[in-house]
Each structure stands twice: as C-alpha cells, then as structure tokens.
Design an enzyme around this catalytic site. Structure first.
Site, mmCIF file in Angstrom:
data_model
loop_
_atom_site.group_PDB
_atom_site.id
_atom_site.type_symbol
_atom_site.label_atom_id
_atom_site.label_comp_id
_atom_site.label_asym_id
_atom_site.label_seq_id
_atom_site.Cartn_x
_atom_site.Cartn_y
_atom_site.Cartn_z
ATOM 1 N N ASP A 2 0.856 -1.175 0.000
ATOM 2 C CA ASP A 2 0.000 0.000 0.000
ATOM 3 C C ASP A 2 0.897 1.231 0.000
ATOM 4 O O ASP A 2 1.960 1.238 0.632
ATOM 5 C CB ASP A 2 -0.892 -0.006 1.244
ATOM 6 C CG ASP A 2 -1.799 1.204 1.292
ATOM 7 O OD1 ASP A 2 -2.509 1.435 0.314
ATOM 8 O OD2 ASP A 2 -1.767 1.918 2.306
ATOM 9 N N ASP B 288 -1.363 -0.427 6.403
ATOM 10 C CA ASP B 288 -1.459 0.114 7.764
ATOM 11 C C ASP B 288 -2.820 0.693 8.107
ATOM 12 O O ASP B 288 -3.055 1.093 9.236
ATOM 13 C CB ASP B 288 -0.402 1.201 7.975
ATOM 14 C CG ASP B 288 -0.747 2.492 7.230
ATOM 15 O OD1 ASP B 288 -1.389 2.402 6.172
ATOM 16 O OD2 ASP B 288 -0.379 3.576 7.723
ATOM 17 N N ASP C 199 -7.151 -1.364 4.623
ATOM 18 C CA ASP C 199 -6.238 -2.428 4.186
ATOM 19 C C ASP C 199 -6.586 -3.767 4.823
ATOM 20 O O ASP C 199 -6.085 -4.808 4.387
ATOM 21 C CB ASP C 199 -4.785 -2.082 4.552
ATOM 22 C CG ASP C 199 -4.288 -0.842 3.835
ATOM 23 O OD1 ASP C 199 -4.693 -0.640 2.677
ATOM 24 O OD2 ASP C 199 -3.507 -0.072 4.430
#
Length: 703
Positions: free
Chosen positions: A387, A586, A590
């Site tokens: 990410d 994080d 996610d």
C-alpha cells in the site's frame, strides 16, 4: 491491592478495577517452572548415574581382577550381588524413570503410543528379563545362571533423563527472547495523584493517570505525551537503534527508555493491554503454534511408534528362532535396543525448536509473527503488494500547491475544501485542514455533508454547494475540469496528488498534496526484489501520481485508482495468477486485503484493525521489517528441514542396526546403552542446529 493504600485516593471517574486488571492479567514468566523441571530431571539423572556406574561394573565382575575372586561365575555371592542390583535398578526405574511409565499408561488409555511407550517397554523388558533369569534360571535352555541386564535398565534410564534435561535447558535458550521481553518491564512508575507526584507499582497505574518520566528512566506503560519533550530509545521493542524524538501528542511505548529530556504523559494502555504485554503474548502464542509441516510430522510419528513396536517384536521372534545361543538373551537385547534407538525424540523436537528460535529472533528485531502457519507461508512468497500511503510513504501528507481557476482565490478554495473535510479522518483531508490552519484561514461549519467513499465529498457551506474529490467525482456530477487538466498532469508527474474543488457546479481549482517517501523505502524495495520477489504498489491515487511515486522507489507494477473495498479483490486477482501474495498495509481499509493475502504484514504504526487482520506485525513501521521477516522465515524453515532430515536419517539408519543387520557381516550387535547414547546425541544435534538460528544475520538495508 488498590492504589489508595500507598498513593491516596483514586481520582474521581475511575475505579480500582482498571488498575487491578493489570495485576490480574500479568503474564508470568515460564523461566521459574522450567528451572524447577530442569533441577528435578538433573536430580533423577544423578541418582541414575550414582546407581548406574557400580551396576555396570558389577554386572561383569569377572572382567575386573579385584572382583573376579569375590564374585566367581555361578556363585551364591554373585547371585546375591545381582539381587541387590535388581533392587537398586528398580529404584531407578521408579524414581528416575517413573515419568516414562505414567506417560506410557496415559497414552495407552488414549489408544496411542509415544516416546514414553518405547522407553518404558524397553527398560521394563530389560529389568523383567533380568529378574526372571535370576530368579527362575530353569526356564532358560541352560538351566544355569545367565547374564543379567540391570545395567541396561539403569544406564538407559539415566541417559534418556539426561537428554530430557538438556532439552529443557535448550528450550530455555531458544525462548530467551520472550524472557528478555518480560524482563524489560519496569517495576514502578511515578504518577500524579491529587496533585502530588508519588511512586506506585506499575500494576497500579490506571488509564488516564498522568505519569512523570525523568531522564534515563524506563517508560512504565503506553501513553501520549502531554507535556515536555525528549528522545526515546525504542530499540528493545522496534529493533531500531536510533532514539526517536517525542513531543506533546506523540505516543510512547511502555518498557522503552527515555534519554535526556523529561516529560509527562497520559496513560492509555496498562497491564495486559500494553504493547509489551501484547508482544509477549503474541510471541508466546506463535512459539506454541505449529507450522503445517509439523502436522505432517505428527501424523507420521503417530504411525511410526506402533511400527517400531511391531519391528521390535518381529526382531525378537527372528532372533529367538534363528539367532545364535543364547537366543533368548540376544532376542531380548535386539528388541530393547530397537525400542530405544527408534525413540522419536529428535523427530518431535525438530520443528518446535527451530520455530521457537525463529519467532524469538524475529521478535528481537521488532517483527511479531502471529503463528507457525504465517512463518512457513512467508517462505514461499513470490509477490509483495505494498500500500502506498503510510507504507511506502510516511503517511503524513501536506499541501504543496493550490491552483485556482479565474474568478476564485487560492485561499478561498483552500478554506472551502478544509471546511468540507474538517470532520474527515482521511489522510488527504487531514492535510487540507492542516494547510488551511497554517495559513490562518477561518473555517465555516458545513450545513450538509455527504461522503462518497473513494471518490469525494459533497457539502453545503453557507449558500455554496462544494464538491471536493477526484476528477471523476466532479465529472460524474456534470462539472467539466478541462481548465485544470494541464496543472493536474504537471503536479501528478511530480508525484503529488491533485484534489479537485468545485463550487456551485463550476470547477474552482485544485489542491496538490504530497506524501514524502520514507527514507528507506527504495532500499527496502530493492532488497525485496533481490530476494526474487515481484513488488506491486497499490493505491487509490490517480495513475500519474502513483507511477511517479513508483518510479521514485523502483516499483515496476502499479495498481492505481483502486477503491478501498477493491484492494482485497486485487490481491485475489494476483493469487488467481498462481502467485503467493503478501500484502503490506497500515489502514482500516487495508484490513480485508491483509486477510485475503497469503501473508498479511501490518505496519505497527497503523491501526489496531489492520494489525488484528495481519499475520505479521512490523512494530517499527519500516519496510525493512518485511525484508527481515522473509529472511528469518526462510532461515527458520531451512533449519526445520535440516532438523527433520537429520532426525529421519538417524531413525532410518539406526533401526536396521538395532535389529542386527550388521551381525552376519561383522559379528557386532548394538548395545542398548550405545543406543541410548545415540538417541541422546540425535536430540542434542537437533537442539544445537536450532540454536544456530540465533546467530542468523539479517540483510542490511541502508536508509
């Protein structure tokens, strides 16, 4: 005991129960129990050794000149000597070897067979054979006194117990990481109670207590700084060597060490809720778990022990019927030796010892592995999905540019956008609000508010309808953005995210936001590629911005403009390509992708939801942890395979030798005592190999 006993009344609005929970849920160290177990086993070993040495000598007195005349063969003196030896060896069986017989009985009640079954039958058979031969010699072909094997009973029992003691001690060394973690916890804390600074036991600290931390002191619990500033050494938790600057609003972790400054913080997590307690609990759970290959080993072991029992019986029958005289004695020795040498001690320890060491090694470098499954799965990864925000970048975006169309002012655009975003927790929204605050702009309260996840916000501020979001969000509302295309493209090419603003159905301008790349992201991604992994970046940003960031850090494949709810779908698509996929993230959005991935890595500085959904947590919040975790996983599983190969090879080679296949060739038959030594040596070999993991060198990743 409540804090009132030593520190005055508990502040209003809180109860003693909150403080008591930390004491009640304190995590005990297993070191004390292990020391007791080790000392008990060593007492049993010394007792067995004390009886075993004279038993070995007196079993063959005719080999020693001084004893030959005292105890001649077939004499009454020798008979009474062996009776005394039988009684002494029985005491060893009962005291030193009692756990083998109770363990065998428990296994029998569950219709299974274990290591204890083999040892109990082996040593018990040797003792019963010797006693029958001594008391009823007429049952044997010669009808005269025959050799006894009380020395086998005593020495084998003592050697196996010694091996168990060494295993307990080795387990202590392999799990010393968790002992060190427990030892980090401070014992006391200085808190403000009724306006007075008092010292209390750390388990009496309550949530919302204001805690005082002096220079050089350990931080007792987790919290948020409210006054003062300092640099904190967090290396014992995160593995990062450099102290981290802390100021009001920053979080601090219990058990870390304050350096030179002084500060006060408000306790947010105490007792079993602190980061340290969570780490200890996760490490302990992971060390107690099993990797998938261990389940296969357990199944094999379940069949192996009964197979050894059958082999021992078959060996006895063959030697009794076809072996040389004295056939019964030879047959008994073969059966006993087979049972002892085939004891699957090394096989049972091969995986747990390596797993315990590997998980402990990871924890000492700020990597929390949730289970053995995650450890084994991390070894076979071939694709890493990262990410962007908060993982590759710092996750602290800031406004860099504001562009206005004719008829609008930049401050007006920023103020309207900030007013629209003031109640949003999205990182870009936070950056816009912070940017307006830096310019001293006054923000109005929105009258209406509608958020379209992944797209933007529609709100009314005063008498103006304001839209803030992606280009597609404005275009879907029928608002043209042609006048902003050139600026949006330029800013995106610079790695900035353009946020479009429309007022009363007219494009008013755009706000550019940049999230700086973490200093070590490029080096960590290069290291991941060096491990043979394909690296993919996933983000909700537009493609131009995403590709600009990807170019900075060396990522070739970019999944851009992905809605939060679609991240898990993108991970699934990669898996359908036949890839073993890890997801690193994080944020709350996610969590589904972390759960979908073969291995989910949560950045420890992220949300609790992401951490709960992950398989591996990186406390330090750096991609270097991913490199280290994969390296540790590969080293641990390599160690497991080495241990399993050694254990299987030992049993595969030892079993035929114990059954006597070498006797027709070289005239040698393996002694049960040597079999016990070999069995202990195999366990020591597995233990030593597992302990090599503690010296595994992690790959260096430059910042």
């Amino acid at each position: 005991m409540a804090a009132t006993d030593r520190a005055g009344a508990i502040p209003a609005g809180r109860t003693a129960d909150a403080g008591l929970s930390s004491a009640a849920t304190a995590i005990p160290s297993p070191a004390g129990d292990r020391q007791v177990e080790y000392r008990t086993l060593m007492r049993k070993w010394w007792f067995g050794a004390a009886v075993g040495v004279p038993t070995m000598i007196l079993s063959y007195p005719w080999l020693f000149p001084g004893l030959r005349d005292l105890f001649p063969r077939d004499s009454a003196a020798l008979w009474w000597l062996w009776v005394a030896m039988g009684i002494a060896s029985l005491s060893v069986l009962i005291y030193s070897g009692g756990q083998f017989f109770t363990g065998a009985w428990e296994a029998l009640k569950h219709r299974s067979a274990t290591m204890h079954t083999l040892i109990a039958i082996g040593t018990g058979t040797a003792w019963i054979y010797s006693s029958v031969a001594l008391l009823f010699p007429q049952l044997f072909p010669s009808g005269a006194m025959t050799d006894v094997y009380y020395d086998v009973t005593v020495v084998v029992t003592a050697l196996v117990v010694l091996g168990m003691a060494m295993e307990v001690k080795a387990r202590g060394r392999t799990s010393e990481a968790i002992e060190k973690l427990i030892g980090l916890a401070p014992k006391t804390a200085r808190v403000i109670r009724d306006g007075v600074e008092v010292e209390v036991a750390v388990d009496e600290v309550i949530v919302d207590d204001v805690v005082v931390v002096r220079p050089g002191a350990k931080i007792p619990v987790d919290g948020v700084i409210v006054e003062g500033a300092s640099a904190v050494d967090e290396s014992m938790i995160t593995g990062e060597s450099m102290p981290v600057d802390k100021r009001p609003g920053d979080e601090v972790i219990g058990a870390t060490i304050n350096t030179t400054g002084a500060f006060r913080f408000r306790a947010t997590k105490v007792g079993a809720d602190t980061a340290l307690a969570t780490i200890v609990r996760m490490v302990g759970d992971a060390q107690a778990s099993k990797v998938p290959i261990q389940r296969i080993v357990d199944v094999v072991s379940g069949y192996f022990t009964p197979a050894v029992l059958i082999a021992a019986v078959a060996g006895f029958v063959i030697w009794y019927n076809f072996g040389p005289a004295p056939a019964f004695a030879y047959a008994t020795i073969v059966a006993v030796t087979t049972l002892i040498i085939a004891c699957p001690c090394a096989l049972g320890m091969a995986t747990p010892m390596a797993l315990t060491t590997g998980v402990g090694l990871a924890a000492s470098h700020g990597i929390l592995i949730r289970s053995g499954d995650a450890l084994q799965a991390a070894k076979r990864l071939d694709t890493i999905v990262l990410d962007k925000t908060g993982t590759i970048t710092l996750g602290k975006p800031a406004v860099t540019d504001v562009v206005a169309t004719p008829g609008f002012e930049t401050d007006t655009i920023l103020a309207l956008a900030a007013a629209a975003e003031r109640d949003s927790e999205h990182p870009l929204a936070t950056a816009i609000v912070a940017g307006a605050a830096e310019r001293g702009l006054a923000l109005q309260q929105p009258a209406e508010f509608e958020a379209v996840p992944g797209h933007g916000i529609r709100t009314r501020i005063g008498d103006q309808l304001v839209l803030v979001g992606k280009r597609a969000f404005l275009e879907a509302a029928g608002i043209g953005t042609a006048g902003l295309e050139a600026d949006a493209t330029r800013l995106a090419d610079e790695g900035k995210t353009p946020v479009f603003v429309a007022v009363d159905d007219r494009a008013a301008g755009l706000i550019a936001i940049a999230d700086p790349v973490k200093p070590d992201s490029r080096a960590a991604i290069a290291a991941l590629r060096g491990l043979g992994l394909s690296v993919v970046m996933i983000t909700g940003d537009n493609r131009r911005t995403a590709e600009a960031i990807a170019a900075q850090v060396g990522v070739d494949r970019v999944l851009a403009e992905v809605l939060p709810g679609d991240k898990a779908l993108e991970v699934r698509k990669l898996q359908l390509e036949g890839r073993a996929v890890a997801m690193v993230g994080d944020g709350i959005n996610d969590a589904p992708a972390l759960a979908q991935a073969d291995v989910g890595f949560a950045i420890g500085t992220g949300t609790d939801v992401a951490i709960e959904a992950s398989d591996i947590t990186l406390i330090a919040g750096s991609l270097r942890g991913v490199v280290s975790a994969i390296g540790i996983s590969r080293a641990t599983m390599r160690n497991v395979y080495q241990n399993l190969f050694g254990a299987f090879a030992y049993n595969s080679l030892g079993l035929p030798v114990a059954l006597g296949v070498l006797y027709p060739v070289v005239g040698l038959l393996l002694s049960p005592i040597l079999a016990a030594l070999a069995m202990s040596f195999s366990s020591v070999t597995v233990i030593s190999n597992a302990n090599r993991l503690k010296h595994f060198k992690l790959q260096e990743v430059a910042a």
